[in-house]
Design a protein around this motif. Structure first.
Motif, short mmCIF file in Angstrom:
data_model
loop_
_atom_site.label_atom_id
_atom_site.label_comp_id
_atom_site.label_asym_id
_atom_site.label_seq_id
_atom_site.Cartn_x
_atom_site.Cartn_y
_atom_site.Cartn_z
N THR A 115 0.93 -1.27 -0.04
CA THR A 115 -0.01 0.06 0.01
C THR A 115 0.86 1.17 0.06
OG1 THR A 115 -1.69 1.31 1.17
CG2 THR A 115 -0.19 0.01 2.62
N ASP A 116 0.59 2.24 -0.68
CA ASP A 116 1.15 3.63 -0.74
C ASP A 116 0.60 4.59 0.33
OD1 ASP A 116 -1.30 4.07 -1.77
OD2 ASP A 116 -0.61 5.38 -3.44
N ARG A 117 -0.43 3.76 1.43
CA ARG A 117 -0.84 4.61 2.54
C ARG A 117 -0.60 3.97 3.91
NH1 ARG A 117 -6.72 6.54 1.09
NH2 ARG A 117 -6.37 8.33 -0.29
N ALA A 118 0.44 3.26 3.94
CA ALA A 118 1.09 2.50 5.13
C ALA A 118 0.99 3.35 6.42
CB ALA A 118 2.33 1.94 4.98
N SER A 119 1.76 4.48 6.21
CA SER A 119 1.70 5.23 7.27
C SER A 119 0.30 5.82 7.82
CB SER A 119 2.45 6.74 7.07
OG SER A 119 2.45 7.42 8.18
N ARG A 120 -0.63 6.23 6.81
CA ARG A 120 -1.96 6.51 7.23
C ARG A 120 -2.67 5.40 8.11
NH1 ARG A 120 -6.86 5.47 4.78
NH2 ARG A 120 -8.43 6.67 5.11
N TYR A 121 -2.37 4.10 7.49
CA TYR A 121 -3.09 2.91 8.34
C TYR A 121 -2.69 2.70 9.66
CZ TYR A 121 -5.41 2.17 3.86
OH TYR A 121 -6.20 2.21 2.58
N LEU A 122 -1.31 2.82 9.62
CA LEU A 122 -0.57 2.39 10.89
C LEU A 122 -1.15 3.59 12.03
CD1 LEU A 122 3.39 1.99 11.41
CD2 LEU A 122 2.15 3.55 13.04
N VAL A 123 -1.01 4.91 11.66
CA VAL A 123 -1.35 5.82 12.69
C VAL A 123 -3.25 5.69 13.16
CG1 VAL A 123 -1.78 8.39 13.01
CG2 VAL A 123 0.42 7.66 11.98
N GLN A 124 -3.80 5.52 12.01
CA GLN A 124 -5.21 5.30 12.20
C GLN A 124 -5.48 4.05 13.09
OE1 GLN A 124 -7.72 5.30 8.76
NE2 GLN A 124 -9.66 4.92 9.75
N LEU A 125 -4.83 2.94 12.86
CA LEU A 125 -4.96 1.73 13.75
C LEU A 125 -4.59 1.86 15.04
CD1 LEU A 125 -5.63 -1.34 14.01
CD2 LEU A 125 -3.51 -1.63 13.27
N CYS A 126 -3.34 2.47 15.27
CA CYS A 126 -2.94 2.68 16.69
C CYS A 126 -3.46 3.81 17.65
CB CYS A 126 -1.26 3.05 16.51
SG CYS A 126 -0.36 1.79 16.08
N SER A 127 -3.91 4.83 16.75
CA SER A 127 -4.99 5.78 17.41
C SER A 127 -6.20 5.24 17.85
CB SER A 127 -5.21 6.91 16.47
OG SER A 127 -5.80 7.99 17.07
N THR A 180 4.59 6.09 16.24
CA THR A 180 5.08 7.48 15.22
C THR A 180 4.32 7.24 13.85
OG1 THR A 180 6.84 6.24 14.37
CG2 THR A 180 7.12 7.30 16.58
N ASP A 181 4.76 8.13 12.93
CA ASP A 181 4.26 7.82 11.66
C ASP A 181 4.68 6.71 11.02
OD1 ASP A 181 2.65 10.20 12.02
OD2 ASP A 181 4.18 11.56 10.75
N THR A 182 5.66 6.04 11.38
CA THR A 182 6.39 4.86 10.65
C THR A 182 6.69 3.82 11.47
OG1 THR A 182 8.64 5.81 11.22
CG2 THR A 182 7.80 6.44 9.15
N SER A 183 6.37 3.81 12.71
CA SER A 183 6.34 2.59 13.63
C SER A 183 5.42 2.57 14.55
CB SER A 183 7.77 2.01 14.14
OG SER A 183 8.01 3.25 14.97
N GLY A 184 4.89 1.37 15.09
CA GLY A 184 3.89 1.16 16.10
C GLY A 184 4.18 -0.13 16.79
N ALA A 229 3.48 -5.62 15.94
CA ALA A 229 4.67 -4.47 15.62
C ALA A 229 4.24 -4.13 14.36
CB ALA A 229 5.74 -5.12 15.93
N LEU A 230 4.14 -3.03 13.99
CA LEU A 230 3.84 -2.36 12.53
C LEU A 230 4.91 -1.35 12.46
CD1 LEU A 230 1.14 -2.11 14.68
CD2 LEU A 230 0.20 -1.85 12.55
N GLU A 231 5.44 -1.45 10.88
CA GLU A 231 6.27 -0.63 10.21
C GLU A 231 5.69 -0.13 8.79
OE1 GLU A 231 10.73 -0.52 8.63
OE2 GLU A 231 10.04 -2.16 9.72
N ALA A 232 5.61 1.28 8.78
CA ALA A 232 5.20 1.67 7.69
C ALA A 232 6.59 2.37 6.58
CB ALA A 232 4.33 3.13 7.87
N LEU A 266 3.01 -1.86 4.33
CA LEU A 266 2.84 -1.72 5.99
C LEU A 266 3.23 -3.32 6.35
CD1 LEU A 266 1.69 -0.59 8.46
CD2 LEU A 266 -0.33 -1.66 8.08
N MET A 267 4.19 -3.28 7.23
CA MET A 267 4.92 -4.58 7.64
C MET A 267 4.42 -4.83 8.97
SD MET A 267 6.65 -5.02 4.96
CE MET A 267 7.69 -6.40 5.53
N LEU A 268 3.68 -5.90 9.24
CA LEU A 268 3.25 -6.69 10.20
C LEU A 268 3.86 -7.60 11.09
CD1 LEU A 268 -0.54 -6.70 9.41
CD2 LEU A 268 0.69 -4.72 10.24
#
Length: 109
Positions: free
Chosen positions: A10-22, A52-56, A66-69, A74-76
């Motif tokens: 996905t080209d929206r990895a950071s968006r999904y990471l932040v939305q999920l973690c939030s 953060t915007d790139t890891s969670g 563990a998530l990495e954008a 998006l790496m899980l």
């Protein structure tokens, strides 16, 4: 400790990471406990969320997500106390990510 990993293109990895973690961070603070979860069971309790915007990292009762954008994925990684919990945690993150990414046709395998 059973572990599984996935790479979601996905080209929206950071968006999904932040939305999920939030979302999960809010659930953990409010001690939100929906009645049913994937498969009809109760979802695992959210204990701590850091991102953060790139890891969670999401610490749940029984395991960790563990998530990495990156720029294109998006790496899980899911670590669990046992195989049954691993399956529950895998299904939980897949269901949540597919729900928030439904407009983009996001698919977690």
């Amino acid at each position: 400790m059973p572990t599984s990993e996935a790479r979601i293109a996905t080209d929206r990895a950071s968006r999904y990471l932040v939305q999920l973690c939030s979302h999960l961070g809010l659930m953990g603070r409010l001690q939100h406990r929906p009645l049913l979860h994937h498969g009809g069971g109760m979802p695992p309790e959210v204990q701590q969320v850091d991102y953060t915007d790139t890891s969670g990292t999401v610490r749940l009762l029984g395991g960790t997500w563990a998530l990495e954008a990156t720029g294109d994925a998006l790496m899980l990684r899911v670590d669990a106390d046992d195989d049954v919990t691993l399956e529950r945690l895998q299904a939980g993150i897949a269901t949540r990510l597919e729900k928030i990414g439904r407009r983009d046709g996001l698919s977690v395998v």
